[in-house]
Enzyme design. Sequence first.
Site, PDB file in Angstrom:
ATOM      1  N   ASP A 173       0.888  -1.237   0.135  1.00  0.00           N
ATOM      2  CA  ASP A 173      -0.063  -0.145   0.069  1.00  0.00           C
ATOM      3  C   ASP A 173       0.965   0.994  -0.042  1.00  0.00           C
ATOM      4  O   ASP A 173       2.004   1.448   0.228  1.00  0.00           O
ATOM      5  CB  ASP A 173      -1.001  -0.033   1.143  1.00  0.00           C
ATOM      6  N   ARG A 216      -0.064   7.497  -2.921  1.00  0.00           N
ATOM      7  CA  ARG A 216       0.544   8.451  -2.094  1.00  0.00           C
ATOM      8  C   ARG A 216       1.967   8.867  -2.110  1.00  0.00           C
ATOM      9  O   ARG A 216       2.568  10.043  -2.348  1.00  0.00           O
ATOM     10  CB  ARG A 216       0.547   8.250  -0.471  1.00  0.00           C
ATOM     11  N   HIS A 253       3.146   3.127  -8.836  1.00  0.00           N
ATOM     12  CA  HIS A 253       2.924   1.663  -9.068  1.00  0.00           C
ATOM     13  C   HIS A 253       4.213   1.165  -9.662  1.00  0.00           C
ATOM     14  O   HIS A 253       4.628  -0.036  -9.492  1.00  0.00           O
ATOM     15  CB  HIS A 253       1.861   1.560  -9.984  1.00  0.00           C
ATOM     16  N   GLU A 295     -12.156  -4.610  -5.683  1.00  0.00           N
ATOM     17  CA  GLU A 295     -12.521  -3.027  -5.672  1.00  0.00           C
ATOM     18  C   GLU A 295     -11.777  -2.108  -6.489  1.00  0.00           C
ATOM     19  O   GLU A 295     -12.102  -0.972  -6.789  1.00  0.00           O
ATOM     20  CB  GLU A 295     -12.560  -2.601  -4.121  1.00  0.00           C
ATOM     21  N   LEU A 352       9.779 -21.089  -4.329  1.00  0.00           N
ATOM     22  CA  LEU A 352       8.845 -20.067  -3.866  1.00  0.00           C
ATOM     23  C   LEU A 352       7.615 -20.403  -4.453  1.00  0.00           C
ATOM     24  O   LEU A 352       7.605 -20.264  -5.887  1.00  0.00           O
ATOM     25  CB  LEU A 352       9.422 -18.823  -3.765  1.00  0.00           C
TER      26      LEU A 352
HETATM   27  C1  FPP Z   1      -1.829  -0.048  -3.269  1.00  0.00           C
HETATM   28  O1  FPP Z   1      -1.466   1.200  -3.493  1.00  0.00           O
HETATM   29  C2  FPP Z   1      -1.430  -0.832  -4.472  1.00  0.00           C
HETATM   30  C3  FPP Z   1      -2.058  -1.037  -5.482  1.00  0.00           C
HETATM   31  C4  FPP Z   1      -3.557  -1.052  -5.564  1.00  0.00           C
HETATM   32  C5  FPP Z   1      -1.471  -2.024  -6.522  1.00  0.00           C
HETATM   33  C6  FPP Z   1      -0.085  -2.714  -6.227  1.00  0.00           C
HETATM   34  C7  FPP Z   1       0.632  -2.844  -7.433  1.00  0.00           C
HETATM   35  C8  FPP Z   1       2.175  -3.069  -7.634  1.00  0.00           C
HETATM   36  C9  FPP Z   1       3.076  -2.934  -6.616  1.00  0.00           C
HETATM   37  C10 FPP Z   1       2.544  -2.971  -9.040  1.00  0.00           C
HETATM   38  C11 FPP Z   1       2.074  -4.012 -10.130  1.00  0.00           C
HETATM   39  C12 FPP Z   1       1.934  -5.279  -9.505  1.00  0.00           C
HETATM   40  C13 FPP Z   1       2.809  -6.493 -10.181  1.00  0.00           C
HETATM   41  C14 FPP Z   1       2.454  -8.066  -9.630  1.00  0.00           C
HETATM   42  C15 FPP Z   1       3.718  -6.336 -11.064  1.00  0.00           C
HETATM   43  P1  FPP Z   1      -2.634   2.529  -3.577  1.00  0.00           P
HETATM   44  O2  FPP Z   1      -2.330   3.029  -4.916  1.00  0.00           O
HETATM   45  O3  FPP Z   1      -3.957   2.289  -3.177  1.00  0.00           O
HETATM   46  O4  FPP Z   1      -1.818   3.615  -2.796  1.00  0.00           O
HETATM   47  P2  FPP Z   1      -2.422   5.058  -2.122  1.00  0.00           P
HETATM   48  O5  FPP Z   1      -3.307   4.465  -0.873  1.00  0.00           O
HETATM   49  O6  FPP Z   1      -1.242   5.650  -1.719  1.00  0.00           O
HETATM   50  O7  FPP Z   1      -3.322   5.617  -3.021  1.00  0.00           O
END
Ligand code: FPP
Length: 257
Positions: free
Chosen positions: A34, A38, A51, A81, A145
């Site tokens: 998460d 931000r 991301h 979601e 893994l």
């Molecule tokens: C949450 O941060 C993160 C996600 C919804 C996506 C996670 C994806 C990746 C780390 C990269 C892609 C994945 C792979 C497997 C290559 P947020 O966007 O909710 O952050 P925020 O709370 O700060 O808005």
Amino acid sequence: MNFKSIFKFTKTTEKLMKKVQEKPLPQHVAIIMDGNGRWAQKKGLPREIGHRYGSEALKEIVKMSVKLDLKYLTLFAFSTENWNRPQKEINALMDLLIEYLQEELEELDKNNIKINVLGDISKFPIHVQKEVNYAIEKTFDNDGLKLNIALNYGGRDDILRAVKNIVKDIELGVLSIGDINEKNFNKYLYTADMPDPDLLIRTSGEYRISNFLLYQMAYTELWFSRPNLLWPDFNQRDFLKAILDYQGRQRRFGGLK
Ligand code: FPP
């Protein structure tokens, strides 16, 4: 590249690794990555860049998981979601997934990593499904893994799907109500035949489960980072520290010491 041998670690990382290896390791670590959005916004960058850096962070965590010989690593990459986000961000996440698989698959395979998906990817664009299915097939026989990528995954959806399939099996006569117990309920979940997560890591200081592995996390130890540790900044040392913290806990599973 062999993830186990080529690493050059700093002294601090080496020290932490040694410490972690002295005690029993969690078999299964689950992560809510998460704070990407931000992280980017703080830097005045579009969320998609967050991301992208987030996917770099996850590469390091996968390598460390191999190095430590962890059995299961489950990453929450796209929730049921997350469809509520702007289409531009959804597209960027799909592109990153494809990029990750295309660029890393060979290394993942060489390192005996088995890729598995938790969730229903039939809602993903066909070219994304193809890429994911190729990765699953290519690494199918690996027994190192187990890298679970949760895609279009929701804990409630996982439970509902299990219930529906149980009802189907009852209707087909291959299961009777009396046979339903925790052990075989487990077989109907996306995590069939896997141990429950021992440790859940969530970065960015949010204290929530957010519909992740609801059934499976009944006795999982939860580790939440400080608020200013956002996923793109989460590094191997942070990962080791979270595991060390877990190793210091007393798990009783509802019993006594
Ligand atoms: C949450 O941060 C993160 C996600 C919804 C996506 C996670 C994806 C990746 C780390 C990269 C892609 C994945 C792979 C497997 C290559 P947020 O966007 O909710 O952050 P925020 O709370 O700060 O808005």
